[in-house]
Design an enzyme around this catalytic site. Structure first.
Site, PDB file in Angstrom:
ATOM      1  CG  HIS A  48      37.905  10.935  40.995  1.00  0.00           C
ATOM      2  ND1 HIS A  48      37.157  11.681  40.790  1.00  0.00           N
ATOM      3  CD2 HIS A  48      38.668  10.459  39.941  1.00  0.00           C
ATOM      4  CE1 HIS A  48      37.074  11.828  39.603  1.00  0.00           C
ATOM      5  NE2 HIS A  48      38.316  11.265  38.789  1.00  0.00           N
ATOM      6  CE  LYS A  52      41.787  16.664  29.870  1.00  0.00           C
ATOM      7  NZ  LYS A  52      41.736  15.689  30.824  1.00  0.00           N
ATOM      8  NE  ARG A  70      37.006   5.894  33.897  1.00  0.00           N
ATOM      9  CZ  ARG A  70      36.974   7.066  33.826  1.00  0.00           C
ATOM     10  NH1 ARG A  70      35.785   7.684  34.243  1.00  0.00           N
ATOM     11  NH2 ARG A  70      37.548   7.808  33.168  1.00  0.00           N
ATOM     12  CB  SER A  80      34.195  14.175  36.501  1.00  0.00           C
ATOM     13  OG  SER A  80      35.012  13.613  37.427  1.00  0.00           O
TER      14      SER A  80
HETATM   15  P1  ADP Z   1      41.844  12.928  33.513  1.00  0.00           P
HETATM   16  O1  ADP Z   1      41.225  14.103  32.992  1.00  0.00           O
HETATM   17  O2  ADP Z   1      43.187  12.974  33.961  1.00  0.00           O
HETATM   18  O3  ADP Z   1      41.344  11.620  33.056  1.00  0.00           O
HETATM   19  P2  ADP Z   1      39.701  12.277  35.697  1.00  0.00           P
HETATM   20  O4  ADP Z   1      39.500  13.308  37.046  1.00  0.00           O
HETATM   21  O5  ADP Z   1      38.657  12.027  34.609  1.00  0.00           O
HETATM   22  O6  ADP Z   1      40.916  13.043  35.025  1.00  0.00           O
HETATM   23  O7  ADP Z   1      40.517  11.033  36.026  1.00  0.00           O
HETATM   24  C1  ADP Z   1      41.405  10.786  36.951  1.00  0.00           C
HETATM   25  C2  ADP Z   1      41.976   9.532  37.068  1.00  0.00           C
HETATM   26  O8  ADP Z   1      41.013   8.533  37.826  1.00  0.00           O
HETATM   27  C3  ADP Z   1      41.921   8.595  35.600  1.00  0.00           C
HETATM   28  O9  ADP Z   1      43.174   7.836  35.639  1.00  0.00           O
HETATM   29  C4  ADP Z   1      40.793   7.910  35.673  1.00  0.00           C
HETATM   30  O10 ADP Z   1      40.896   6.859  34.922  1.00  0.00           O
HETATM   31  C5  ADP Z   1      40.469   7.701  37.114  1.00  0.00           C
HETATM   32  N1  ADP Z   1      39.239   7.495  37.304  1.00  0.00           N
HETATM   33  C6  ADP Z   1      38.111   8.311  37.120  1.00  0.00           C
HETATM   34  N2  ADP Z   1      36.781   7.779  37.341  1.00  0.00           N
HETATM   35  C7  ADP Z   1      37.141   6.487  37.819  1.00  0.00           C
HETATM   36  C8  ADP Z   1      36.296   5.292  38.229  1.00  0.00           C
HETATM   37  N3  ADP Z   1      34.983   5.611  38.358  1.00  0.00           N
HETATM   38  N4  ADP Z   1      36.777   4.427  38.751  1.00  0.00           N
HETATM   39  C9  ADP Z   1      38.259   4.114  38.746  1.00  0.00           C
HETATM   40  N5  ADP Z   1      39.091   5.151  38.043  1.00  0.00           N
HETATM   41  C10 ADP Z   1      38.302   6.218  37.815  1.00  0.00           C
END
Ligand code: ADP
Length: 178
Positions: A23, A47, A101, A139
């Site tokens: 992130h 969620k 990703r 996460s």
């Molecule tokens: P959500 O539940 O909205 O997917 P996340 O916190 O899992 O929330 O992810 C938020 C954003 O960050 C999403 O667009 C996700 O693809 C991106 N993201 C999460 N981890 C990574 C990573 N390792 N590299 C790039 N983008 C990421």
């Protein structure tokens, strides 16, 4: 020459449950393009979050404050209520940032971006490809590894690792993760 960037503020929405180096990488790179990035922390009743919305916001703020490499003055962390598009409209922004990703992210992200564009065609979703070293990082993975006592120091800032170990040191680990 006129500033080629027409829109100065971008909104980076997500669960951030908890925030990871993946992130933060997207956030830092967004700040190279936009003057201001609003990190919008979602709260979806469907969620099962580990951290409450307020705790996720606090943790992001703490991590940003501690990280010398992030220009914290250009970041605003907010809690999201209701439709993302409505929030983006309310602050007169036009850009949503999401990270990608793997191919597995694509279908869901396409659906989300298309829906948001249907709701407001003036708001554009921009995707950032993950940094290769964070391409596996989520996460969910971080929580699983921490829950089973693994080392997550390369995946999340120490503040987050400490919070997770506080939660998981209380529980018994009789499961297997392979
Ligand atoms: P959500 O539940 O909205 O997917 P996340 O916190 O899992 O929330 O992810 C938020 C954003 O960050 C999403 O667009 C996700 O693809 C991106 N993201 C999460 N981890 C990574 C990573 N390792 N590299 C790039 N983008 C990421």
């Amino acid at each position: 020459m006129a500033n080629p960037i027409k829109y100065k503020t971008a909104v980076y929405p997500g669960s951030f449950d908890p925030v990871t180096y993946g992130h933060l990488d997207v956030l830092k790179r967004s700040l190279n393009i936009f003057d201001k990035v609003v990190v919008a922390v979602a709260c979806n009743k469907k969620k099962p979050y580990l951290f409450e919305q307020s705790a996720r916001i606090e943790l992001i703020n703490a991590v940003i404050k501690e990280d010398g490499g992030i220009d914290s003055g250009r970041i605003n962390v907010v809690g999201l209520k209701g439709l993302l598009v409505k929030y983006v409209e309310s602050i007169n922004a036009k850009v949503i940032i999401r990270g990608l990703r793997a191919v597995s992210d694509f279908e869901y992200e396409l659906q989300l971006a298309t829906t948001n564009r249907t709701l407001n065609p003036d708001i554009e979703t921009i995707f950032m490809m993950t940094a290769e070293k964070y391409s596996f990082l989520s996460s969910t993975i971080v929580k699983e590894i921490s829950r089973l006592g693994g080392d997550i120091s390369s995946m999340v800032p120490s503040i987050i690792a400490e919070e997770l170990s506080k939660i998981y040191s209380k529980g018994e680990n009789d499961e297997t993760l392979m």
